[in-house]
Motif scaffolding. Structure first.
Motif, PDB file in Angstrom:
ATOM      1  N   GLY A  18       0.674  -1.246   0.002  1.00  0.00           N
ATOM      2  CA  GLY A  18      -0.021  -0.005  -0.092  1.00  0.00           C
ATOM      3  C   GLY A  18       0.790   1.324  -0.006  1.00  0.00           C
ATOM      4  N   LEU A  19       2.057   1.111   0.642  1.00  0.00           N
ATOM      5  CA  LEU A  19       2.845   2.168   0.761  1.00  0.00           C
ATOM      6  C   LEU A  19       3.528   2.819  -0.700  1.00  0.00           C
ATOM      7  CD1 LEU A  19       4.881   2.038   4.061  1.00  0.00           C
ATOM      8  CD2 LEU A  19       3.275   3.846   3.481  1.00  0.00           C
ATOM      9  N   MET A  20       3.508   1.503  -1.399  1.00  0.00           N
ATOM     10  CA  MET A  20       4.089   1.932  -2.752  1.00  0.00           C
ATOM     11  C   MET A  20       3.111   2.656  -3.518  1.00  0.00           C
ATOM     12  SD  MET A  20       7.125   0.554  -2.878  1.00  0.00           S
ATOM     13  CE  MET A  20       7.143   1.068  -1.046  1.00  0.00           C
ATOM     14  N   TYR A  21       1.929   2.646  -3.566  1.00  0.00           N
ATOM     15  CA  TYR A  21       1.024   3.419  -4.157  1.00  0.00           C
ATOM     16  C   TYR A  21       1.094   5.042  -3.794  1.00  0.00           C
ATOM     17  CZ  TYR A  21      -1.824  -0.398  -6.221  1.00  0.00           C
ATOM     18  OH  TYR A  21      -2.302  -1.618  -6.880  1.00  0.00           O
ATOM     19  N   VAL A  22       1.549   4.993  -2.568  1.00  0.00           N
ATOM     20  CA  VAL A  22       1.685   6.559  -2.046  1.00  0.00           C
ATOM     21  C   VAL A  22       2.934   7.062  -2.611  1.00  0.00           C
ATOM     22  CG1 VAL A  22       2.179   7.742   0.116  1.00  0.00           C
ATOM     23  CG2 VAL A  22       0.473   6.036   0.214  1.00  0.00           C
ATOM     24  N   ALA A  58       5.500  10.664  -6.080  1.00  0.00           N
ATOM     25  CA  ALA A  58       6.334  11.029  -7.295  1.00  0.00           C
ATOM     26  C   ALA A  58       5.825  11.616  -8.510  1.00  0.00           C
ATOM     27  CB  ALA A  58       7.197   9.564  -7.498  1.00  0.00           C
ATOM     28  N   ALA A  59       4.694  11.112  -8.977  1.00  0.00           N
ATOM     29  CA  ALA A  59       4.068  11.745  -9.921  1.00  0.00           C
ATOM     30  C   ALA A  59       3.678  13.053  -9.755  1.00  0.00           C
ATOM     31  CB  ALA A  59       2.954  10.834 -10.542  1.00  0.00           C
ATOM     32  N   TRP A  60       3.200  13.395  -8.653  1.00  0.00           N
ATOM     33  CA  TRP A  60       2.681  14.860  -8.335  1.00  0.00           C
ATOM     34  C   TRP A  60       4.158  15.748  -8.251  1.00  0.00           C
ATOM     35  CZ3 TRP A  60       4.508  17.142  -3.666  1.00  0.00           C
ATOM     36  CH2 TRP A  60       3.700  18.409  -3.426  1.00  0.00           C
ATOM     37  N   TRP A  61       5.206  15.349  -7.650  1.00  0.00           N
ATOM     38  CA  TRP A  61       6.087  16.207  -7.723  1.00  0.00           C
ATOM     39  C   TRP A  61       6.797  16.403  -9.134  1.00  0.00           C
ATOM     40  CZ3 TRP A  61      11.650  14.947  -8.568  1.00  0.00           C
ATOM     41  CH2 TRP A  61      12.569  16.137  -8.120  1.00  0.00           C
ATOM     42  N   LEU A  62       6.984  15.405  -9.769  1.00  0.00           N
ATOM     43  CA  LEU A  62       7.479  15.445 -11.158  1.00  0.00           C
ATOM     44  C   LEU A  62       6.461  16.299 -12.092  1.00  0.00           C
ATOM     45  CD1 LEU A  62       8.676  11.749 -11.824  1.00  0.00           C
ATOM     46  CD2 LEU A  62      10.042  13.775 -11.632  1.00  0.00           C
ATOM     47  N   GLY A  63       5.270  16.170 -11.700  1.00  0.00           N
ATOM     48  CA  GLY A  63       4.282  16.833 -12.573  1.00  0.00           C
ATOM     49  C   GLY A  63       4.239  18.310 -12.384  1.00  0.00           C
ATOM     50  N   ARG A  64       4.334  18.847 -10.942  1.00  0.00           N
ATOM     51  CA  ARG A  64       4.639  20.229 -10.694  1.00  0.00           C
ATOM     52  C   ARG A  64       5.916  20.880 -11.366  1.00  0.00           C
ATOM     53  NH1 ARG A  64       2.417  21.565  -5.670  1.00  0.00           N
ATOM     54  NH2 ARG A  64       4.436  22.767  -5.009  1.00  0.00           N
ATOM     55  N   ARG A  65       6.820  19.978 -11.518  1.00  0.00           N
ATOM     56  CA  ARG A  65       8.082  20.471 -12.192  1.00  0.00           C
ATOM     57  C   ARG A  65       7.878  20.846 -13.613  1.00  0.00           C
ATOM     58  NH1 ARG A  65      13.567  17.062 -11.275  1.00  0.00           N
ATOM     59  NH2 ARG A  65      14.327  18.972 -12.635  1.00  0.00           N
ATOM     60  N   ARG A  66       7.067  20.251 -14.248  1.00  0.00           N
ATOM     61  CA  ARG A  66       6.596  20.201 -15.828  1.00  0.00           C
ATOM     62  C   ARG A  66       5.225  21.096 -15.962  1.00  0.00           C
ATOM     63  NH1 ARG A  66       9.300  15.398 -19.041  1.00  0.00           N
ATOM     64  NH2 ARG A  66      11.468  15.787 -18.866  1.00  0.00           N
ATOM     65  N   ALA A  67       4.532  21.584 -14.883  1.00  0.00           N
ATOM     66  CA  ALA A  67       3.149  22.027 -15.074  1.00  0.00           C
ATOM     67  C   ALA A  67       2.965  23.058 -16.135  1.00  0.00           C
ATOM     68  CB  ALA A  67       2.616  22.388 -13.756  1.00  0.00           C
ATOM     69  N   HIS A  68       4.092  23.874 -16.090  1.00  0.00           N
ATOM     70  CA  HIS A  68       4.139  24.976 -17.058  1.00  0.00           C
ATOM     71  C   HIS A  68       3.914  24.715 -18.697  1.00  0.00           C
ATOM     72  CE1 HIS A  68       8.496  23.925 -16.782  1.00  0.00           C
ATOM     73  NE2 HIS A  68       8.535  24.461 -18.232  1.00  0.00           N
ATOM     74  N   CYS A  69       4.300  23.343 -19.008  1.00  0.00           N
ATOM     75  CA  CYS A  69       4.345  22.906 -20.376  1.00  0.00           C
ATOM     76  C   CYS A  69       2.902  23.017 -20.877  1.00  0.00           C
ATOM     77  CB  CYS A  69       5.099  21.529 -20.459  1.00  0.00           C
ATOM     78  SG  CYS A  69       6.669  21.420 -19.766  1.00  0.00           S
TER      79      CYS A  69
END
Length: 269
Positions: free
Chosen positions: A23-27, A32-43
């Protein structure tokens, strides 16, 4: 031969409540997807809050699609015996292919709400996914799942007796999938997507590479015991479900390349 690590599938307990590593692996994957997505949100012209909404959409798609996919592809007999089993997600049973369909539907809803081109959004999402896939495979390994077939390779492992397997060493197939679906797939997609690509190329590359990796590992992974081999004495359900992914991936990559070439030719005139 390498001994199978004795890791308790339960990360920690709070009274009667147990939190499993799986279950922790889903978290881990969603974070990770949230953090990476924020880095490229401007795209995509999205805000950080929009990325949070996107991850929520994706999480719902993963849970609902993953569970329904597992029931449809691997557990119809059990569902007919006990329909309430559908809701017992704590007993395990999630399908990647069902989760993928759920995420694609969630992305379609998000794209409509934010007036984004659908394939533009899936190109954005694709590089965010592999860390979650890799984390999930580590969760499978810790949870004593996805045993491999018998092997005499020096890194083969003897799986715990609780899995009902014999003493023969086996491929650690979950670790193979962690390396390919997690580390390799993320590295390739993140590197390729650093520069603007033609629409659908990243999405197609994700489908093609994941499909090739999953199809290959299935040859050293035990088929699901309730299904066994479903054709030709070697084809597994995982391989059958992966074939359409690879076909779709090839078509998307070819279509993207043709559009790029047509634009170059048009510009040269």
């Amino acid at each position: 031969m390498i001994p199978y690590p004795q890791i308790d599938p339960v990360a920690f307990s709070l009274g009667p409540v147990q939190l499993h590593w799986y279950g922790l692996m889903y978290v881990v994957g969603l974070t990770a997807a949230w953090w990476l997505g924020r880095r490229r949100a401007h795209c995509l012209g999205l805000t950080h809050d929009d990325i949070g909404d996107l991850i929520f959409y994706g999480a719902v798609g993963i849970i609902i699609g993953g569970r329904l996919g597992y029931v449809m592809f691997y557990g119809v007999d059990q569902l007919l015996t006990n329909p309430l089993w559908l809701f017992k997600v704590w007993e395990g049973g999630m399908s990647f292919h069902g989760g993928l369909v759920g995420v694609l539907l969630a992305a379609w809803l998000f794209a409509r709400r934010h007036r984004l081109a659908y394939l533009q959004l899936t190109d954005f999402i694709a590089p965010l996914v592999p860390i979650g896939l890799g984390a999930g495979r580590l969760g499978n390994f810790i949870n004593h799942e996805l045993p491999g077939r018998v092997s005499d390779l020096p890194w083969a492992m003897v799986f715990p007796p609780m899995m009902g397997l014999g003493p023969e060493p086996r491929h650690p197939s979950a670790l193979y999938e962690f390396g390919l679906e997690g580390v390799v797939l993320f590295s390739v997609l993140w590197w390729v997507s650093r520069r603007p690509q033609w629409s659908a190329f990243i999405s197609g590359l994700f489908l093609l590479l994941y499909g090739a990796f999953r199809f290959s590992v299935e040859f050293v992974r035990l088929p699901d015991p309730q299904l066994g081999f479903i054709a030709f004495g070697w084809l597994t359900m995982g391989q059958l479900l992966t074939l359409p992914m690879m076909v779709a991936g090839v078509l998307l990559v070819i279509t993207s390349h043709r559009r790029q070439r047509a634009m170059v030719v048009s510009s040269a005139r």
